[in-house]
Design a protein around this motif. Structure first.
Motif, mmCIF file in Angstrom:
data_model
loop_
_atom_site.group_PDB
_atom_site.id
_atom_site.type_symbol
_atom_site.label_atom_id
_atom_site.label_comp_id
_atom_site.label_asym_id
_atom_site.label_seq_id
_atom_site.Cartn_x
_atom_site.Cartn_y
_atom_site.Cartn_z
ATOM 1 N N PHE A 431 0.817 -1.194 0.035
ATOM 2 C CA PHE A 431 0.035 -0.169 -0.036
ATOM 3 C C PHE A 431 0.755 1.280 -0.085
ATOM 4 C CE2 PHE A 431 -2.258 3.323 2.547
ATOM 5 C CZ PHE A 431 -3.451 3.672 1.716
ATOM 6 N N PHE A 432 1.831 1.363 0.925
ATOM 7 C CA PHE A 432 2.850 2.604 1.058
ATOM 8 C C PHE A 432 3.634 2.429 -0.009
ATOM 9 C CE2 PHE A 432 0.882 2.533 5.420
ATOM 10 C CZ PHE A 432 0.476 3.698 5.397
ATOM 11 N N ILE A 436 4.410 5.656 -3.615
ATOM 12 C CA ILE A 436 5.614 6.210 -3.857
ATOM 13 C C ILE A 436 6.167 5.795 -5.172
ATOM 14 C CG2 ILE A 436 7.918 6.708 -3.203
ATOM 15 C CD1 ILE A 436 6.851 5.991 -0.168
ATOM 16 N N LEU A 437 6.128 4.813 -5.670
ATOM 17 C CA LEU A 437 6.929 3.715 -6.668
ATOM 18 C C LEU A 437 5.955 3.628 -7.887
ATOM 19 C CD1 LEU A 437 9.262 1.261 -4.714
ATOM 20 C CD2 LEU A 437 9.629 3.704 -5.381
ATOM 21 N N ASN A 472 -3.463 -1.473 -5.929
ATOM 22 C CA ASN A 472 -4.381 -0.332 -6.491
ATOM 23 C C ASN A 472 -4.910 0.826 -5.532
ATOM 24 O OD1 ASN A 472 -5.052 -0.837 -9.472
ATOM 25 N ND2 ASN A 472 -5.045 -2.798 -8.462
ATOM 26 N N ALA A 473 -5.139 0.191 -4.192
ATOM 27 C CA ALA A 473 -5.609 1.300 -3.186
ATOM 28 C C ALA A 473 -4.562 2.075 -2.890
ATOM 29 C CB ALA A 473 -6.090 0.265 -1.960
ATOM 30 N N GLY A 474 -3.352 1.656 -2.848
ATOM 31 C CA GLY A 474 -2.346 2.742 -2.384
ATOM 32 C C GLY A 474 -1.945 3.770 -3.397
ATOM 33 N N SER A 507 -8.750 5.216 0.658
ATOM 34 C CA SER A 507 -7.854 4.272 0.298
ATOM 35 C C SER A 507 -7.570 3.294 1.233
ATOM 36 C CB SER A 507 -6.679 5.199 -0.458
ATOM 37 O OG SER A 507 -6.939 5.714 -1.441
ATOM 38 N N LEU A 508 -7.176 3.927 2.694
ATOM 39 C CA LEU A 508 -7.176 3.037 3.789
ATOM 40 C C LEU A 508 -7.935 2.208 4.198
ATOM 41 C CD1 LEU A 508 -4.690 2.379 5.995
ATOM 42 C CD2 LEU A 508 -5.779 4.087 7.141
#
Length: 593
Positions: A431-432, A436-437, A472-474, A507-508
């Motif tokens: 998720f995290f 970022i990436l 997808n959520a992240g 999203s969380l």
């Protein structure tokens, strides 16, 4: 030593023996074979009766004489001795060639001699550089044979080597003693000089191997005895080379005496191949593919003809034509698995077709693109280039981090042996990282990690589904986490701060709700103890520097764009340039490798 020959080779060889026997029988109906050195051939009826009485041995995958003994069934590929007239080649040639003749024809011993302490790389170099033209090595401890090293042993070594996590660990495999990766001597099979080529082929086929030892005396069931003297190594390739050469020469000699004889079995084989191909194609799946390909070919040729002829219909119905191109293109993309067309190729053709129709036929165009259309094309190209440069630069930064083992900073933290605990850890980590990436990149990285962490296929599928959901959520709650969000951000359709603050909580919630539902399907067991992931090893300082520098470059993209007002792709290219310079400094003075 223990690679099984393919079924195709076995069936081809059996069919060849059958066809050659048939040729000898046909020749016998017109003349006597004595002039050629053969025993009188049986009549065609006798030959058919012989094959009707033949049985099929599952162990040797070859035709056996029905009245052969149990021992003969394990040592004969074709019943050569019961009736010499069935053999096109004289006794002592072809399938009845003694192993001694096979070795003499081959030349050399058929193996590279290695010591138990020799390294893997040294033995491989010895095999490749030897004059014996062999592909195996026999490993000795003094005069005692320890085992054999073949391509199958190397494949096993390569599979173990692929599970390593660093170049240093991988290199230890090639420097290890060859004795660690051999097939031990007690597992080897052997033949003696008195055995025939037919027996050797059957022995190798029955044991699913491609090499056998030539010794002075075999043990029970053609096994290797500790006090046996090794005289060479015989391969399936050595055997078939001599057998096929003998058969070809004998058949050519017979064909010259009886013109037209050679065409009969060959034509029969061709008819069999045509019938087999027709039978394979006579099914619903193949028919469906043929119809799809035919319709696609007709549509493609028709479209090209319409565009090339500058049809008046196309000029007056350009809107309908563009709608049709768009619909057909998306059908091709959606049903990629059915049509077996790459969706990227379909999308390119759809895009080109739309632009050609719009430029040359829309709005009363004269057939050539106007200046205004060319300006629009340049604008669209600029927009597409923005996202392409952005994604290329971002993917390259991630690849540089991965090349320096930077993700060990994250993976070394995964120490839990609970499957449910690991499920939650992987979910939040994905998720995290996706924020970022980029979610697609993170999905690829995490799935490759799961292949080593999760040994069971069913568990791996469940974890893989969770990774896709978490990625997808992240990727939704940051401008750089998802391609769609990035495109909207580059086109100034959304801004950074509201996107993060307003979408993070939804999203969380999506992540937690999905994980809570899926985790109930995870069954706790001890399978994580079977993971092939090596124990965590300390990451070198340069790897940590590259990892954190890469993260900083990615996080700095929105800040750079907000402060300078420049497009995000320029910020990503700047980060790539910084990473490139950093790695050049780190590796300054080192070899390219």
């Amino acid at each position: 030593c223990h690679c099984a020959p393919s079924n195709q080779s076995n069936s081809t060889m059996t069919r060849r023996a059958t066809l050659i026997s048939a040729a000898a029988a046909l020749a016998a109906t017109t003349t006597n074979n004595a002039a050629l050195g053969f025993a009188p051939a049986p009549s065609l009826g006798t030959l058919k009766k012989h094959h009707a009485n033949a049985s099929f041995s599952a162990r040797t995958s070859a035709f056996m004489s029905a009245d052969a003994s149990a021992d003969a069934q394990t040592t004969d590929l074709v019943a050569l001795s019961s009736n010499p007239s069935l053999n096109l080649t004289p006794e002592g040639y072809g399938f009845s060639s003694p192993i001694g003749r096979i070795m003499k024809s081959r030349g050399g011993l058929g193996y590279y001699k290695a010591r138990a302490s020799d390294s893997v790389v040294a033995v491989m170099e010895g095999i490749n550089s030897g004059d014996d033209k062999t592909d195996v090595a026999l490993v000795f401890d003094g005069d005692a044979l320890l085992g054999i090293f073949t391509d199958t042993d190397y494949i096993r070594l390569a599979n173990e080597q692929a599970g390593t996590r660093s170049e240093e660990e991988s290199a230890t495999f090639m420097a290890a003693p060859i004795s660690n990766f051999i097939t031990p001597a007690p597992d080897l099979i052997c033949v003696e000089e008195s055995n025939t080529a037919s027996q050797a082929v059957a022995i190798m086929t029955a044991n699913n191997v491609r090499h056998t030892l030539l010794v002075d005396a075999c043990g029970p069931n053609f096994g290797y005895r500790e006090n046996s003297v090794v005289e060479g190594v015989v391969s399936m390739q050595d055997l078939l080379k001599v057998i096929q050469s003998d058969e070809r020469l004998s058949f050519d000699k017979l064909s010259r005496k009886f013109p037209g004889l050679a065409d009969k079995p060959i034509e029969q084989m061709r008819q069999e191949m045509r019938s087999r191909a027709n039978a394979l194609a006579n099914n619903d799946e193949t028919s469906k593919r043929d119809i799809i390909r035919a319709v696609t070919a007709v549509l493609s040729l028709g479209s090209v003809a319409v565009f090339a002829s500058h049809s008046a219909w196309l000029s007056s119905h350009s809107e309908l034509a563009m709608i049709g191109i768009f619909v057909l293109g998306y059908i091709g993309i959606i049903f990629e698995e059915v049509f077996e067309f790459n969706k990227a190729a379909v999308a390119l053709l759809m895009s080109t077709g739309l632009w050609v129709t719009y430029a040359d036929f829309y709005g009363g165009s004269s057939g050539l693109a106007s200046a205004s259309v060319l300006d629009q094309l340049k604008e669209q190209l600029a927009e597409v280039s923005d996202i392409c440069f952005f994604l290329l630069a971002a993917s390259t930064i991630v690849e540089v981090v991965d090349a320096h083992q930077g993700f060990k900073v994250v993976t070394n933290l995964i120490t839990t042996k609970s499957k449910k605990g690991l499920f939650w850890v992987i979910g939040f980590l994905t998720f995290f990282l996706s924020a970022i990436l980029n979610n697609l990149t993170v999905t690829i990285v995490m799935v490759s990690l799961l292949r080593k962490l999760i040994p069971g296929d069913d568990d791996r599928r469940l974890f893989g589904a969770m990774v896709v959901v978490a990625a997808n959520a992240g990727g939704v709650w940051t401008p750089i986490g998802d391609v769609t969000t990035t495109m909207l951000w580059i086109n100034n359709q959304l801004s950074t701060v509201p996107t993060v603050t307003q979408l993070f909580l939804p999203s969380l919630v999506c992540l937690v709700g999905s994980l809570a539902f899926l985790v109930n399907q995870v069954e706790e067991d001890s399978s994580l103890a079977e993971s092939s992931l090596p124990p965590p090893s300390e990451l070198a300082t340069r790897g940590q520097v590259v990892f954190w520098a890469g993260i900083a470059c990615l996080l700095a993209v929105p800040i750079f764009s907000e402060l300078t007002g420049l497009p995000p792709y320029l910020a990503m290219l700047t980060g790539l340039g910084a990473m490139w310079t950093l790695t050049d400094v780190i590796h300054m003075g080192e070899d390219d490798e």
